[in-house]
Design a protein around this motif. Structure first.
Motif, short mmCIF file in Angstrom:
data_model
loop_
_atom_site.label_atom_id
_atom_site.label_comp_id
_atom_site.label_asym_id
_atom_site.label_seq_id
_atom_site.Cartn_x
_atom_site.Cartn_y
_atom_site.Cartn_z
N LYS A 18 34.05 37.32 42.04
CA LYS A 18 34.90 37.88 42.68
C LYS A 18 34.28 38.03 44.10
O LYS A 18 33.01 38.69 44.21
CB LYS A 18 34.87 39.56 42.18
N ARG B 184 36.94 46.04 36.00
CA ARG B 184 38.19 45.96 36.58
C ARG B 184 39.14 44.86 36.61
O ARG B 184 40.11 44.70 36.23
CB ARG B 184 38.34 46.45 38.20
N LEU C 159 42.92 44.96 37.02
CA LEU C 159 43.06 45.87 38.04
C LEU C 159 42.41 45.48 39.49
O LEU C 159 43.21 45.51 40.48
CB LEU C 159 42.11 47.26 37.90
N ASP C 160 41.57 44.25 39.45
CA ASP C 160 41.18 43.38 40.48
C ASP C 160 41.41 41.86 39.93
O ASP C 160 41.59 41.76 38.76
CB ASP C 160 39.93 43.60 40.78
N ASN C 161 41.88 41.01 40.99
CA ASN C 161 42.19 39.66 40.68
C ASN C 161 40.91 39.03 40.84
O ASN C 161 40.30 39.04 42.12
CB ASN C 161 43.24 39.25 41.67
N ARG D 167 47.10 41.06 32.13
CA ARG D 167 48.56 41.16 32.48
C ARG D 167 49.48 40.14 31.91
O ARG D 167 50.59 40.28 32.16
CB ARG D 167 48.47 40.75 34.06
N LEU E 119 40.37 44.15 33.25
CA LEU E 119 41.64 45.24 32.89
C LEU E 119 42.80 44.84 33.77
O LEU E 119 43.78 45.46 33.91
CB LEU E 119 41.06 46.66 33.11
#
Lengths: 283, 304
Positions: free
Chosen positions: B9, B45, B50-52, B66, B48
């Protein structure tokens, strides 16, 4: 301490459960909306202030009625003149829409929401459904209340009045009720775009009031070709355009509906794209 | 099971998580350790959804979050216990989460009871203490009775009773066969709770091993002896292949390269008197500091 309500094998089977569905998410969003007392207070304030402002303006108009010339008195329309307080409700509904989505960011719940919705876009769609339903019902009450309040005061001043059961009154109230969801929905979309209540409310109100700012100053052609295509005049054209046919801002109902659909697609599309590509956390 | 495959990331020019690969297995508590800014929360995250991720993949039960049609049944997470709308009651908060996940609302009462919040179920959560908020977050995570649980700094701000409660909860969840992945800065707490540790620094993997092995590696097989004949013993140890450092205490030596048994044998062979012979114990905190010394983003200096 025993935690589980299911055995491991059952949990594994449960893990493949299908998505809870649109209805479940709408119920969840309704619970979120309805459990915030401030939302109900806002709606009540919108109702009272809209009716009070309408009555006040009607009262003031009544005092000058005898000074109006015959042509102006002949042009007086008790329905459109009783809609003056509608602005208050319109602003409150926009704030409700914006806050429903923006509070996800300000409270940090956005970190929770996508956790419970495999597709956060579905959550956004459900929020829009809830706000559309709430504002439609609230708008029906507000619209009827302000028309009733305005005409009550007009009657006290021996001015022309319209009954709530008149065909044009029913049509105007129905039209205004049907388009009441437009700006709150744009507000939800703006909240997802800006991730901030203040920015989203400012943007929606600017859009709402943009046609009024220059007023009648621009050439009629500009009014017809540019300002009339903004969302505000289009909602007016759909709802009460039949009462203001000579206005430069009034378009036909069908083209106005098409115009509104295009605006909604633009705003919702922008929110949709950003929800897809942005991180939920990043502000 | 949670799996991260070459997870990366980037935020602009900053690489928060750098090519991270690991597995978090069920039936045990896996601690997720790293200094501030090491990428722990970003990694959670991404797990989960929440962040790509910039690149790589994080999966739970073989699919990305997702892609999971009903994730609340598979994954429960406690990320930020204060991330709730403060004017809503605990029961209404849990109700909307339950409804969103298609969970019967009777489960709300069960989890409230489980975390001990039944008495304050109708109170606005904005007035909750941090400990109560943590409990509410845990109740929310347990709503879907998930197989996988993620806790981000779950004991922050808790009193000893609360810490013990969460420790017992996590241990019991793991005993039930669930995957428990927990990040914490409190090393002593992790030492008591985790069976396995994943340590990252500056977004990169530093260690992925059992707690026992982690401690052993960090200790470096060092042996401490105290002897009135230390001066005599040092050349004997060095001849036996050991590396010896004299400590500040009189007669104290820190020996590496040979184990405690061999040190004892050498002492016996040469009739060296020993007052102490111990394998050096390091705390998880010390092991963590040793391993991540080069990965700390914000270095502090001793106070003058």
């Amino acid at each position: 301490m025993h935690i589980a309500s299911t055995a491991p094998a059952e949990r594994e089977a449960q893990a493949t459960t299908t998505a809870p569905g649109f209805g479940a998410t709408v119920r969840s969003e309704w619970t979120k909306f309805s459990s915030a007392r401030s939302n109900w207070v806002s709606i009540a304030v919108a109702l009272v202030l809209s009716a009070a402002l309408t009555a006040l303006i009607a009262w003031a108009t009544g005092f000058t009625w005898d000074d109006w010339n015959a042509a102006d008195q002949a042009d007086f329309d008790p329905i459109t003149f009783s809609l003056s307080g509608l602005l208050v409700a319109g602003i409150v509904f926009v704030v409700l829409g914006v806050n429903l989505a923006a509070s996800e960011y300000s409270s940090g719940m956005i970190r929770r929401s996508p956790c419970d919705h495999a597709q956060p876009r579905s959550c956004a769609a459900c929020q829009m459904s809830v706000i559309a339903a709430v504002t439609t019902v609230a708008a029906l009450v507000v619209n009827a209340a302000i028309v009733a309040a305005g005409n009550l005061v007009f009657g006290l001043h021996d001015m022309p009045t319209a009954s709530l059961t008149d065909r044009d009154t029913v049509r105007a109230i129905a039209g205004l009720t049907l388009v009441a969801f437009v700006f709150p929905i744009i507000g939800v979309a703006m909240a997802f775009i800006f991730r901030s209540s203040a920015a989203a409310i400012t943007a929606v109100l600017a859009l709402l009031f943009l046609p009024s700012i220059p007023g009648g100053l621009p050439p009629r052609r500009w009014q017809e070709d540019v300002l009339a295509w903004l969302p505000g005049p289009l909602t007016d054209s759909v709802s009460i355009g039949f009462l203001t046919t000579d206005s430069a801002m009034t378009k036909g109902v069908v083209v106005s509906v098409i115009g509104l659909i295009i605006w909604l697609v633009l705003f919702l599309g922008a929110a949709w794209v950003l929800l897809n590509c942005r991180d939920a956390w990043t502000r | 099971m949670i799996r991260a495959e070459r997870l990366t990331k980037q935020f602009g020019a900053t690489v928060a998580v750098d090519d991270l690969s690991f597995e978090v297995k069920p039936g045990m508590v896996t601690g997720f350790l790293g200094p501030n800014g090491s990428g722990k929360s970003t990694t959670m995250r991404m797990i989960l959804g929440l962040d790509n991720p910039t690149s790589g993949l994080a999966t739970v039960g073989g699919r990305s979050y997702r892609e999971n049609p009903a994730p609340i049944h598979e994954v429960g997470a406690v990320l930020d216990p204060k991330a709730v709308y403060g004017k809503r009651s605990a029961v209404r908060h849990l109700t909307w989460v339950a409804q969103a996940g298609g969970i019967p609302t009777r489960r709300v009462e069960e989890v409230l009871d489980l975390v001990g919040l039944t008495q304050v179920a109708d109170k606005q959560v904005g007035g909750f203490s941090l400990g109560m908020s943590q409990r509410l977050g845990i109740a929310t995570a347990l709503l879907g009775d998930p197989e996988v649980l993620l806790f981000d700094e779950p004991v922050n701000g808790l009193d000893p009773e609360g810490i013990l409660w969460i420790r017992t909860l996590m241990r019991n969840l793991a005993k039930e066969g669930r995957t428990v992945f927990v990040s914490s800065h409190l090393m002593s707490e992790m030492e008591r709770t985790a069976d396995h540790v994943i340590v990252i620094g500056k977004g990169k993997m530093v260690a992925d091993t059992s707690m026992a092995e982690f401690m052993r590696l960090a200790a470096g097989d060092a042996v401490r002896v105290v002897s009135p004949q230390a001066a005599t013993f040092v050349p004997l140890l060095e001849a036996g292949g050991a590396e010896v450092h004299a400590e500040e205490d009189p007669g104290a030596l820190l020996i590496s390269g040979i184990d405690a048994a061999r040190v004892g044998e050498l002492a016996a062979e040469h009739r060296i008197v020993l007052h102490e012979l111990t394998t050096r114990n390091v705390s998880l905190e010390q092991a963590f500091m040793d391993l991540t010394r080069d990965s700390v983003e914000y270095q502090s200096h001793p106070a003058a």
